[in-house]
Write a protein that holds these residues in place. Structure first.
Motif, mmCIF file in Angstrom:
data_model
loop_
_atom_site.group_PDB
_atom_site.id
_atom_site.type_symbol
_atom_site.label_atom_id
_atom_site.label_comp_id
_atom_site.label_asym_id
_atom_site.label_seq_id
_atom_site.Cartn_x
_atom_site.Cartn_y
_atom_site.Cartn_z
ATOM 1 N N HIS A 77 0.945 -1.334 -0.011
ATOM 2 C CA HIS A 77 -0.436 0.231 0.411
ATOM 3 C C HIS A 77 0.723 1.248 0.281
ATOM 4 O O HIS A 77 0.922 2.282 -0.964
ATOM 5 N N SER A 78 1.592 0.915 0.628
ATOM 6 C CA SER A 78 2.905 2.341 0.571
ATOM 7 C C SER A 78 3.711 2.654 -0.448
ATOM 8 O O SER A 78 3.539 3.739 -1.104
ATOM 9 N N VAL A 79 3.915 1.671 -1.319
ATOM 10 C CA VAL A 79 4.269 1.355 -2.344
ATOM 11 C C VAL A 79 3.804 2.315 -3.184
ATOM 12 O O VAL A 79 3.687 3.223 -4.240
ATOM 13 N N TRP A 80 2.399 1.542 -3.512
ATOM 14 C CA TRP A 80 1.318 2.315 -4.709
ATOM 15 C C TRP A 80 0.844 3.813 -3.503
ATOM 16 O O TRP A 80 1.036 4.516 -5.277
ATOM 17 N N LEU A 81 1.070 4.069 -2.728
ATOM 18 C CA LEU A 81 0.842 5.514 -2.572
ATOM 19 C C LEU A 81 2.056 6.440 -3.268
ATOM 20 O O LEU A 81 1.457 7.681 -3.982
ATOM 21 N N SER A 82 3.385 6.171 -2.951
ATOM 22 C CA SER A 82 4.482 6.381 -4.094
ATOM 23 C C SER A 82 4.145 6.497 -5.196
ATOM 24 O O SER A 82 4.755 7.384 -5.917
ATOM 25 N N CYS A 83 3.910 5.802 -5.800
ATOM 26 C CA CYS A 83 3.500 5.753 -7.243
ATOM 27 C C CYS A 83 2.205 6.609 -7.976
ATOM 28 O O CYS A 83 2.016 7.441 -8.742
ATOM 29 N N VAL A 84 1.003 6.431 -7.448
ATOM 30 C CA VAL A 84 -0.162 7.305 -7.390
ATOM 31 C C VAL A 84 -0.225 9.055 -7.501
ATOM 32 O O VAL A 84 -0.508 9.817 -7.860
ATOM 33 N N MET A 85 1.528 9.257 -6.567
ATOM 34 C CA MET A 85 1.345 10.385 -6.242
ATOM 35 C C MET A 85 2.299 11.110 -7.776
ATOM 36 O O MET A 85 2.033 12.799 -7.809
ATOM 37 N N LEU A 86 2.783 10.024 -8.718
ATOM 38 C CA LEU A 86 2.866 11.232 -9.988
ATOM 39 C C LEU A 86 2.104 11.014 -10.868
ATOM 40 O O LEU A 86 1.913 11.895 -11.957
ATOM 41 N N THR A 87 0.420 11.005 -10.568
ATOM 42 C CA THR A 87 -0.305 11.242 -11.493
ATOM 43 C C THR A 87 -1.416 11.957 -10.469
ATOM 44 O O THR A 87 -2.221 12.533 -10.804
ATOM 45 N N GLY A 88 -1.211 12.325 -9.248
ATOM 46 C CA GLY A 88 -2.129 12.765 -8.672
ATOM 47 C C GLY A 88 -2.980 12.118 -8.096
ATOM 48 O O GLY A 88 -4.215 13.620 -7.064
ATOM 49 N N ALA A 89 -3.133 11.142 -8.073
ATOM 50 C CA ALA A 89 -4.408 10.362 -7.459
ATOM 51 C C ALA A 89 -4.217 10.112 -6.160
ATOM 52 O O ALA A 89 -5.168 9.702 -5.391
ATOM 53 N N GLY A 90 -3.157 10.806 -5.389
ATOM 54 C CA GLY A 90 -3.043 9.810 -4.112
ATOM 55 C C GLY A 90 -1.597 10.098 -3.230
ATOM 56 O O GLY A 90 -1.399 11.257 -4.037
ATOM 57 N N ALA A 91 -2.000 10.611 -2.434
ATOM 58 C CA ALA A 91 -1.162 11.108 -1.714
ATOM 59 C C ALA A 91 -0.335 10.661 -0.359
ATOM 60 O O ALA A 91 -1.370 9.553 0.334
ATOM 61 N N PHE A 92 0.602 10.414 0.086
ATOM 62 C CA PHE A 92 1.237 10.067 1.537
ATOM 63 C C PHE A 92 -0.216 11.396 2.832
ATOM 64 O O PHE A 92 0.283 12.317 2.217
ATOM 65 N N CYS A 93 -0.336 10.964 3.391
ATOM 66 C CA CYS A 93 -0.235 11.401 5.168
ATOM 67 C C CYS A 93 0.812 11.488 5.657
ATOM 68 O O CYS A 93 -0.037 10.827 6.599
ATOM 69 N N PRO A 94 1.980 11.963 6.219
ATOM 70 C CA PRO A 94 2.609 11.417 7.186
ATOM 71 C C PRO A 94 2.013 12.498 8.603
ATOM 72 O O PRO A 94 1.728 13.719 8.511
ATOM 73 N N ARG A 95 2.305 11.723 9.840
ATOM 74 C CA ARG A 95 2.145 12.240 11.324
ATOM 75 C C ARG A 95 3.877 12.233 11.533
ATOM 76 O O ARG A 95 2.764 13.486 12.688
ATOM 77 N N THR A 96 4.527 11.582 10.917
ATOM 78 C CA THR A 96 5.900 12.665 12.200
ATOM 79 C C THR A 96 6.253 13.360 11.362
ATOM 80 O O THR A 96 6.104 13.599 10.413
ATOM 81 N N ILE A 97 7.921 13.944 11.953
ATOM 82 C CA ILE A 97 8.794 15.150 11.559
ATOM 83 C C ILE A 97 8.770 14.426 10.467
ATOM 84 O O ILE A 97 9.148 15.035 8.994
#
Length: 211
Positions: A77-97
């Motif tokens: 799922h994390s790798v999928w999020l990093s890939c879809v960031m290239l298309t703007g269809a998803g993104a990370f939602c970080p909680r830590t600094i």
């Protein structure tokens, strides 16, 4: 009605076909980047997904709930999020600094990649995909040994060819003025036609010759 009549002589040739197969056209979206860069990009997506998982593991229930999913599922799922960031269809939602810092740099890299891809794609479609002819001048015509059609009105052209390009003169074909010059090229009578810019501007505006 035509304004200034430009009687300068130009060479008119038939543009070659692109020669691209269906497979080439189907995968033309890959053309802006070299294959090695595509492999690097895929590897970078995997790397970014794994790094984000390690940074956010145990702190981010939104992107990855390890209580409900295994580590492998969370990594996918994390790798999928990093890939879809290239298309703007998803993104990370970080909680830590550290996750926010990493997401900032990864998203900036994605911005540069998308901008470079867009620019290269536009260049490929507009410039590289435009067919060009090898014949740009009489010197090219002589070098390639083409047959040149010349309307019979241009007697001075024959004299110039006889003087400056004797080898090309032997391959010249005389056309009666008013003949369909472009059809002569299609029929194989000649490979190029010498005509005036005024004639070219008048003929290219007719839909009959847009083939």
């Amino acid at each position: 009605p035509f304004g200034f009549l430009d009687m300068s002589k130009i060479l008119v040739v038939q543009m070659p076909d692109s020669g691209l197969s269906f497979v080439d056209l189907a995968f033309s979206f890959l053309a802006p980047f070299h294959w090695s860069l595509w492999i690097t990009l895929v590897a970078a997506c995997f790397f970014a997904g794994i790094v984000f998982l390690l940074l956010e593991r145990g702190h981010n229930e939104f992107d990855m709930d390890l209580e409900q999913a295994s580590f492998i599922q969370a990594m996918i799922h994390s790798v999928w999020l990093s890939c879809v960031m290239l298309t703007g269809a998803g993104a990370f939602c970080p909680r830590t600094i550290q996750g926010k810092v990493f997401t900032f740099f990864w998203s900036f890299l994605v911005l540069l990649l998308v901008a470079a891809y867009t620019a290269n794609l536009a260049s490929y479609m507009v410039v590289k995909n435009t067919p060009t002819s090898e014949i740009q001048s009489l010197d090219d015509a002589r070098r390639l040994g083409i047959r040149l059609c010349i309307p019979d009105l241009y007697d001075e052209v024959f004299e110039r060819l006889r003087r400056d390009h004797p080898s090309l003169r032997t391959k010249a074909v005389t056309l009666e003025w008013g003949t369909d010059y472009f059809q002569s090229i299609r029929d194989g009578v000649c490979d190029a036609v010498l005509m005036t810019i005024f004639e070219w501007e008048a003929m290219k505006s007719q839909s009959l010759y847009h083939k």
